[in-house]
Design a protein around this motif. Structure first.
Motif, PDB file in Angstrom:
ATOM      1  N   PRO A 208       2.120   7.313   4.532  1.00 21.90           N
ATOM      2  CA  PRO A 208       2.126   7.094   3.010  1.00 21.90           C
ATOM      3  C   PRO A 208       1.005   6.185   2.426  1.00 21.90           C
ATOM      4  O   PRO A 208       0.434   5.388   3.227  1.00 21.90           O
ATOM      5  CB  PRO A 208       3.534   6.710   2.709  1.00 21.90           C
ATOM      6  N   ILE A 209       0.528   6.326   1.095  1.00 24.07           N
ATOM      7  CA  ILE A 209      -0.254   5.595   0.749  1.00 24.07           C
ATOM      8  C   ILE A 209       0.636   4.770  -0.620  1.00 24.07           C
ATOM      9  O   ILE A 209       1.393   5.596  -0.983  1.00 24.07           O
ATOM     10  CB  ILE A 209      -1.616   6.092   0.129  1.00 24.07           C
TER      11      ILE A 209
ATOM     12  N   GLY B 192      -9.689   1.447  -0.320  1.00 23.33           N
ATOM     13  CA  GLY B 192      -8.422   1.663   0.443  1.00 23.33           C
ATOM     14  C   GLY B 192      -8.225   0.517   1.606  1.00 23.33           C
ATOM     15  O   GLY B 192      -9.684   0.116   2.103  1.00 23.33           O
ATOM     16  N   ILE B 193      -7.348  -0.007   1.962  1.00 19.64           N
ATOM     17  CA  ILE B 193      -7.077  -0.670   3.118  1.00 19.64           C
ATOM     18  C   ILE B 193      -6.015  -0.100   4.078  1.00 19.64           C
ATOM     19  O   ILE B 193      -5.332   0.742   3.274  1.00 19.64           O
ATOM     20  CB  ILE B 193      -6.573  -2.195   2.866  1.00 19.64           C
TER      21      ILE B 193
ATOM     22  N   LEU C 196       0.497  -9.656   2.480  1.00 27.60           N
ATOM     23  CA  LEU C 196       0.982  -8.145   2.400  1.00 27.60           C
ATOM     24  C   LEU C 196       2.541  -8.144   2.701  1.00 27.60           C
ATOM     25  O   LEU C 196       3.337  -7.249   1.920  1.00 27.60           O
ATOM     26  CB  LEU C 196       0.476  -7.496   3.684  1.00 27.60           C
ATOM     27  N   TRP C 197       3.212  -9.249   3.195  1.00 23.63           N
ATOM     28  CA  TRP C 197       4.608  -9.344   3.387  1.00 23.63           C
ATOM     29  C   TRP C 197       5.306  -9.470   1.699  1.00 23.63           C
ATOM     30  O   TRP C 197       6.049  -8.915   1.338  1.00 23.63           O
ATOM     31  CB  TRP C 197       5.162 -10.433   4.191  1.00 23.63           C
ATOM     32  N   SER C 198       4.670 -10.483   1.161  1.00 24.46           N
ATOM     33  CA  SER C 198       4.910 -11.014  -0.011  1.00 24.46           C
ATOM     34  C   SER C 198       4.735  -9.864  -1.310  1.00 24.46           C
ATOM     35  O   SER C 198       5.544  -9.543  -2.227  1.00 24.46           O
ATOM     36  CB  SER C 198       4.494 -12.190  -0.688  1.00 24.46           C
ATOM     37  N   THR C 199       3.692  -8.931  -0.914  1.00 23.22           N
ATOM     38  CA  THR C 199       3.431  -7.926  -2.340  1.00 23.22           C
ATOM     39  C   THR C 199       3.933  -6.512  -1.734  1.00 23.22           C
ATOM     40  O   THR C 199       4.130  -5.804  -2.719  1.00 23.22           O
ATOM     41  CB  THR C 199       1.839  -7.843  -2.322  1.00 23.22           C
TER      42      THR C 199
ATOM     43  N   VAL D  93      -3.012   1.160  -0.281  1.00 24.54           N
ATOM     44  CA  VAL D  93      -2.609   0.745   1.067  1.00 24.54           C
ATOM     45  C   VAL D  93      -2.213   2.224   1.895  1.00 24.54           C
ATOM     46  O   VAL D  93      -1.436   2.866   1.237  1.00 24.54           O
ATOM     47  CB  VAL D  93      -1.726  -0.310   0.901  1.00 24.54           C
ATOM     48  N   LYS D  94      -2.889   2.300   2.877  1.00 18.46           N
ATOM     49  CA  LYS D  94      -2.449   3.424   3.752  1.00 18.46           C
ATOM     50  C   LYS D  94      -1.585   2.736   4.968  1.00 18.46           C
ATOM     51  O   LYS D  94      -1.880   1.858   5.739  1.00 18.46           O
ATOM     52  CB  LYS D  94      -3.680   3.921   4.338  1.00 18.46           C
ATOM     53  N   HIS D  95      -0.199   3.281   5.007  1.00 19.78           N
ATOM     54  CA  HIS D  95       0.628   2.528   5.737  1.00 19.78           C
ATOM     55  C   HIS D  95       0.902   3.338   7.218  1.00 19.78           C
ATOM     56  O   HIS D  95       1.803   4.101   7.370  1.00 19.78           O
ATOM     57  CB  HIS D  95       2.006   2.710   5.204  1.00 19.78           C
TER      58      HIS D  95
END
Length: 338
Positions: A25-26, A303-304, A271-274, A44-46
Motif C-alpha cells: 500500500p501507499i 515518495g519515500i 515514522l513511528w509517531s506519524t 509513503v510506500k509500505h
C-alpha cells in the motif's frame, strides 16, 4: 552504458510476481507533511507490509521464478545478513525450490530464525561478511547451485524495479522519489521505470554518513571495494560499488545525500509517531534524506519507501528511548547490503 535491465524485464518480473505478492500500500499522512514542511506532500510506500517485512521479497521472488526447471531442482544459494536471505527463503518455500543461506557467525538471531522458519538451510560461516561471501561461492560451485547476489543479479534488479512501477500506477502524480541506497537495486529499478514511464520523475538516493562508498563513488566516479562502514542501519551498510548498478546510478540519480545515524534514528521515531509503523534503520533513511533535501523539493509530491521493517528488539528499545544504536564496528568492511 545501457541499463542492466530493461523495462520489459521489469514488466515480466511483475507478471511472475503477481500470483505471489499483493501490491504494497501507499499512504498519505498529513502529520508527516507537517514534519517535513516546505509544502511537500509525502506519500509513503509500505514495503514493510510485504511478506518478510521488506522489499527484498520482490528480489528473491523475481530470482526464484526466473530459474529454469534444472536450476530450480538444484536450488539457489546466497550470502546475506538478513533481508535478502529472508526474501529468497520465502520465495523458495512458495515455489518448492531448495534455498541455502550463508550468514556470518554471530548474525542477527532474529533474522536467522526467520530464514530457518521458511525451510531454508542456514549456514553460519566466516567471522566477517566478506569471508561469508567466499565460503558461499565455494559451496555454490561445489553443489552447482545458482548464486543469487543481492545486487549483482539481473532478476534481483528487475524485481526491485517492480516497486516503482507499482508506485507510479498507484500515484501517477508522483514528482520525485527518495530511496535509501545500499547496493542500488531499488534505485536502479526506479531509474529504469522512470525512463520508460515518467521521465520527469526525479530519483534521489540517501546513504548513511558511516557508510559512504556508493555516495563517494557517485561523486568522484571511482569505484569502491570493501571500504569500512560504521552504521547501525545494516540494510545500507555497503562498503562497495557493484558492476550492474554503478554506471546507472552515476548517470541517472538527480542527487545523492548522506544522513547521520542520529538523523536515521530520529526518522525511525518520526515514522513511528506519524504512521505507527516501526521501520528498521534503512527503512527510515528515505525520510532522513528527504528532510535534508526538503528546501529543494518544496511544493512537490514526493515518495519515500519504508523498504524494511525488521528492526530487532534491542535497537528498537534504544531508538524509541530517544537514543541512537551503536554502529557496526569501525573498520569492518561490509561487502553488500542485507
Amino acid at each position: 552504458m545501457p541499463h542492466p535491465v530493461t523495462y520489459d524485464d521489469i514488466r515480466a518480473a511483475r507478471e511472475r510476481l503477481r500470483p505471489l505478492l499483493e501490491p504494497s500500500p501507499i499512504r498519505h499522512y498529513p502529520l508527516l507533511d507537517e514534519l517535513v514542511g516546505h509544502g511537500i506532500r509525502v506519500l509513503v510506500k509500505h514495503e514493510n507490509h510485504l511478506p518478510t517485512g521488506s522489499f527484498k521479497v520482490r528480489n528473491g521472488s523475481a530470482s526464484i521464478t526466473a530459474l529454469t526447471a534444472e536450476q530450480a531442482a538444484r536450488g539457489v544459494i546466497a550470502a546475506t545478513t538478513g533481508n535478502h536471505g529472508l526474501g529468497l527463503a520465502w520465495a523458495g518455500a512458495a515455489r518448492g525450490v531448495p534455498v541455502t543461506v550463508c550468514v556470518p557467525k554471530g548474525n542477527n538471531p532474529e533474522k536467522n530464525a526467520g530464514i530457518r522458519s521458511y525451510g531454508a538451510t542456514l549456514i553460519e560461516v566466516g567471522e566477517r561478511y566478506d569471508e561469508t561471501v567466499v565460503a558461499c561461492q565455494a559451496i555454490a560451485d561445489e553443489e552447482q547451485r545458482t548464486l543469487v547476489h543481492s545486487t549483482n543479479h539481473r532478476p534481483v534488479i528487475a524485481g526491485a524495479g517492480t516497486m516503482t512501477a507499482e508506485f507510479l500506477e498507484q500515484a501517477p502524480e508522483l514528482e520525485a522519489i527518495v530511496i535509501a541506497l545500499g547496493g542500488g537495486s531499488q534505485a536502479v529499478g526506479a531509474l529504469v521505470v522512470a525512463a520508460a514511464v515518467k521521465p520527469s520523475l526525479a530519483v534521489y538516493a540517501v546513504q548513511s554518513q558511516g557508510a559512504t562508498a556508493q555516495h563517494d563513488a557517485w561523486r568522484d566516479g571511482n569505484t569502491r571495494r570493501n571500504a569500512p562502514v560504521q552504521t547501525f542501519a545494516e540494510g545500507i551498510a555497503t562498503g562497495s560499488t557493484y558492476e550492474l548498478t554503478f554506471e546507472t546510478l552515476r548517470s541517472g540519480l538527480s542527487d545523492f545525500v548522506l544522513a547521520s545515524d542520529a538523523e536515521i534514528a530520529q526518522a525511525v521515531r518520526d515514522l513511528w509517531s506519524t504512521t505507527h509503523n516501526l521501520p528498521e534503520g534503512s527503512g527510515a533513511t528515505g525520510l532522513a534524506g528527504l528532510r535534508r533535501m526538503a528546501p529543494h523539493l518544496a511544493g512537490k509530491t514526493v515518495g519515500i519507501v519504508i523498504c524494511g521493517g525488521n528492526l530487532d528488539a534491542a535497537r528498537a528499545a534504544v531508538i524509541l528511548g530517544g537514543g541512537t544504536p551503536l554502529a557496526m564496528p569501525a573498520g569492518v568492511p561490509a561487502g553488500t547490503p542485507s
